[in-house]
Enzyme design. Structure first.
Site, short mmCIF file in Angstrom:
data_model
loop_
_atom_site.label_atom_id
_atom_site.label_comp_id
_atom_site.label_asym_id
_atom_site.label_seq_id
_atom_site.Cartn_x
_atom_site.Cartn_y
_atom_site.Cartn_z
N ASP A 158 16.52 31.06 -20.18
CA ASP A 158 15.12 30.87 -19.81
C ASP A 158 14.97 30.11 -18.49
OD1 ASP A 158 14.22 32.07 -22.19
OD2 ASP A 158 14.52 30.18 -23.28
N CYS A 164 0.85 -1.19 0.00
CA CYS A 164 0.00 0.00 0.00
C CYS A 164 0.88 1.24 0.00
CB CYS A 164 -0.93 0.02 1.21
SG CYS A 164 -0.04 0.14 2.78
N ASP A 167 13.50 27.66 -24.18
CA ASP A 167 14.36 26.52 -24.55
C ASP A 167 15.84 26.74 -24.26
OD1 ASP A 167 15.01 28.38 -26.54
OD2 ASP A 167 15.39 26.80 -28.01
N ASP A 187 9.29 32.78 -24.76
CA ASP A 187 10.58 33.29 -25.21
C ASP A 187 10.52 33.38 -26.73
OD1 ASP A 187 13.38 33.95 -25.13
OD2 ASP A 187 13.75 31.92 -25.86
N CYS A 220 3.64 1.73 2.62
CA CYS A 220 4.93 1.08 2.39
C CYS A 220 5.86 2.03 1.64
CB CYS A 220 4.74 -0.21 1.59
SG CYS A 220 3.79 -1.48 2.44
#
Length: 806
Positions: A703, A98, A699, A509, A101
């Site tokens: 940025d 579960c 990119d 950008d 754990c």
């Protein structure tokens, strides 16, 4: 087996003669081995004893003695890889039952010396550990995990598939046995029901009831064993769960039927058996849906071949070719790929040229010509002649592996909306138990109908469905992230899916994002030197640069055959320019602001609306280069679609004002901010987010601060690694049409989650009163409960058929 004969920590039986105990106040706690005692003391000592109250173990654990093995570093090397200054280890854990754990493993192992980070994927049971080998070894980490009661083994796709197949096979065996025996029971029940209306001999009636009790027993106690074991643990730990509701309902139906058999009443063995059978059927559907939803990682990894043809030098003229598993090939090795084969690793083409079909990797619809020196990604298909390549990185660091890791991480991160369902689920089961008890007392004491009291109480227990609440969010996230990955969109988690659905503003950008990122030099304006010398100095300055403008300068230098030796070192100031020490003087290249801040007097040259890079040596201005970078072909249609979706678009660029405004006007962007440094971009985003959620799309290195500051940072493949690392949303294809698709998919996913939650709440609010008033028999209650979970799963799977916005 009584409670005292079970280990407090792992709940396995304590071997005979084993007397390991620990006194906690007035209570004496018994353990099956020293490992479990040690794990218990570690957990208590770390202040994490809440684990024992929170865990919900619904399946059998691993066999006794499984954790006594010792591990060696050599045996674990296959699942360890280097990542910068640390090592990364991938393991597959058996025994995770579960979410508690997962919580325990991350808390305990993450606190060990030398552990930098640890993440456990509950869906796949895979654990990724980043550690420092100078303070921790693979063997010591694995043994620490084993002492907690989980069986680790090196992760591999094969081990993962074997474990998943073993779980499916066990489930199918239990369901098949339950279905076969339940059909036999239905035959006996049909005879008993016919005898009830048409008459039947008492001896025949009793024989059919006894046979029904015998046939129902294996269905209840073998096929339904996982539910009974889960209920027993929940009862002992005081954490009621779904298994407890099913088990109480089934045992009550079976127990009441045994009582009725003894006193000559009507029996309901068929109801008890069908409840188990229908619940197992629901578990099969759930397993199939989970497997279908989480297969995106396997699909990505399967794109690249598992074996590579490695070239080895020999005494002869021709190198020998050795067929080698791809994961064993080191960076720098030489490989050969024949026509029609897929490239097994990210590699550099050494000589010649070939056509490459990279549609499955990058989404490019047409073959691309690759020449000597070009990089080719794993998974692309060679359409030309046989080619030789040099491997750039190991298989686990390839582009496909990185994308697969992003998908898997996304599936293990929870969406905030799931917390609402978790809070309700925590009190749901106790409320159902109280309602079932009240229903039984009402029918028995007020209505005086003991039979209806049992049946109605059982119906309430069985019809309640906390599973639908628990499945509402994670299954939708699983399906959505898988569907997105097939379309070249990678969300870093369920929280990012939810955040994207709430975005109001998009900040772009310019270079490499709205434009193609492949600028070309339009003009060279030299001052005091000739154009060729200025171009050569620009090549020296930008050698090895990852910026599109720097690459354009280097390509022009190479095209003209000029010599531009790389500098010994350089200082790059993000968003401003580059500076090196060249021939005893600082050589600078960058924006007008960069040179002016360095104290250089720049001529006030007027130019067309193009991007410029200015150069200076020492304090002497040398001139400038003008560049043109066309907008992406799909940029205009993508932005128009985003505006129709109600999103506000803005442009943030470090370029000149006239250049930024020209691009913005061409693409229909109304809000523009130019000549911004990376820090100024981040500040502007921070201020703008006060009025609503914002996404930054970029990119480059300049940025990264803005990507990290925005609520959602988005980067396209092909950008710099630091931009990808700073992003929450990644496009594997350099295509801006992925952006409206990602936002539309996230909105649709949140709509599906809300539908699931609405159905789960509505179902329980309607079904439980019907069951309590005797309108639903136990069998129909079980069918309704299973249908509720299957409906939630089916609704989530609709995301696989999501259509792109127009």
């Amino acid at each position: 087996m009584n409670e005292s004969s079970l280990c407090i920590h792992c709940t396995l039986p304590i071997p005979r003669g084993m007397n390991i105990s620990h006194r906690d106040g007035d209570a004496e706690l018994r353990f099956c081995c020293q490992g479990c005692l040690g794990a218990y003391l570690i957990i208590r000592g770390a202040g994490l004893e809440a684990f024992y109250a929170r865990r919900q173990w619904v399946e059998a654990g691993v066999a006794p003695g499984s954790f006594e093995a010792r591990f060696s570093d050599d045996a674990l090397e296959e699942c360890v890889s280097l990542q910068q200054e640390h090592s990364r280890m991938n393991l597959l854990l058996e025994g995770i039952r579960c979410a508690s754990c997962v919580w325990l493993i991350e808390k305990i192992i993450g606190a060990l010396e030398g552990i930098d980070s640890i993440r456990v994927n509950y869906a796949t049971h895979r654990v990724q550990i980043l550690f420092d080998r100078s303070h921790a070894t693979p063997a010591s980490i694995v043994e620490s995990i084993a002492r907690l009661g989980y069986l680790p083994r090196p992760w591999s796709a094969r081990n993962h598939h074997l474990q998943a197949e073993r779980e499916r096979r066990t489930l199918l065996i239990r369901f098949s046995a339950a279905a076969f025996l339940s059909m036999q029971l239905m035959g006996y029940s049909a005879a008993l029901y016919a005898g009830y209306f048409q008459g039947i001999a008492p001896q025949s009636r009793q024989l059919l009831q006894i046979l029904s009790a015998v046939v129902a027993a294996p269905v209840i106690f073998y096929c339904g064993a996982p539910f009974l074991q889960g209920a027993l643990r929940a009862l002992r730990l005081g954490t009621p769960n779904m298994d407890m509701l099913i088990s109480i309902g089934v045992l009550c139906a079976y127990g009441y039927s045994l009582y009725a058999l003894a006193v000559g009443g009507e029996v309901y063995f068929d109801s008890a058996s069908m409840i188990v059978t229908l619940v197992l059927l629901g578990r099969i559907f759930e397993s199939m849906a989970r497997g279908k939803a989480s297969c995106a990682v396997d699909r990505l990894l399967s794109l690249s071949p598992q074996r590579a043809k490695v070239l080895e030098e020999t005494a002869g003229a021709q190198p020998a070719i050795r067929d080698t598993p791809s994961h064993q090939v080191e960076a720098g090795a030489l490989i050969r790929v024949y026509p029609g084969e897929a490239f097994p690793l990210d590699a550099l083409l050494l000589r010649g040229s070939t056509e490459v079909d990279a549609a499955v990797v990058t989404g490019e619809s047409r073959p691309v010509v690759k020449s000597a020196g070009d990089e080719i990604l794993a998974g692309a298909i060679n359409l030309g002649p046989a080619v030789d390549l040099q491997v750039l990185r190991r298989a686990e660091h390839s582009y496909l592996s990185r994308m697969a890791a992003l998908v898997e991480d996304a599936q293990s991160r929870r969406a905030p909306i799931q917390r609402q369902a978790d809070r309700i689920s925590a009190i749901f089961v106790p409320l159902v138990l109280l309602l079932a008890l009240a229903t039984g007392l009402y029918w028995a004491l007020v209505q005086g109908d003991t039979t209806s009291a049992w049946l109605c109480a059982i119906s309430v227990l069985v019809v309640a469905c906390p599973c639908a609440l628990g499945l509402a969010t994670p299954t939708a996230i699983l399906v959505a992230t898988g569907a997105a990955s097939r379309r070249g969109i990678l969300f870093r988690g369920g929280d990012i899916v939810e955040a994207c659905s709430q975005i109001k503003t998009l900040a772009f950008d310019k270079t490499g994002t709205l434009t193609e990122g492949r600028p070309r030099i339009l003009a060279i304006e030299a001052v005091g030197i000739d154009e060729i010398e200025l171009l050569r100095l620009g090549g020296v300055l930008e050698s090895g640069s990852s910026h599109p403008l720097g690459r354009a300068i280097c390509e022009e230098v190479q095209r003209r055959g000029l010599q531009a030796p790389p500098p010994a070192g350089h200082l790059a100031i993000a968003g401003m320019g580059v500076e090196i020490d060249f021939e005893g003087h600082p050589l600078r290249g960058g924006s007008r602001r960069f040179l002016e801040d360095s104290g250089i007097v720049v001529q006030n040259l007027c130019g067309a609306e193009q991007t410029e890079v200015l150069f200076a040596s020492g304090d002497r201005y040398l001139g400038r280069m003008l560049f043109e970078d066309s907008p992406r072909p799909e940029a205009s249609s993508s932005l128009a679609l985003l505006r129709r979706m109600g999103l506000h678009c803005m442009l943030l660029t470090g370029d000149r004002k006239d250049v930024g405004e020209r691009v913005a006007q061409e693409l229909g962007i109304e809000e523009v901010a130019c000549e911004l440094s990376p820090g100024e971009k981040a500040k502007r985003i921070q201020k703008r987010q006060l009025t609503g959620e914002l996404m930054m799309i970029g990119d480059g290195i300049n940025d990264a601060p803005a990507l990290a500051e925005a609520r959602v940072g988005c980067a396209m493949a092909g950008g710099t690694d630091i931009a990808l690392e700073s992003s929450d949303l990644v496009f594997t294809r350099p295509d801006l049409m992925r952006l409206p698709l990602a936002i539309a998919l996230s909105r649709r996913t949140l709509s599906i989650i809300r539908q699931n939650l609405f159905w789960a709440f509505s179902y329980n609010l309607i079904a439980m009163p019907l069951a309590a008033t005797g309108q639903l028999a136990p069998i129909y209650s079980a069918l309704a409960m299973v249908s509720s979970s299957v409906l939630v799963l089916g609704n989530s799977l609709r995301l696989n058929r999501f259509k792109e916005p127009l």
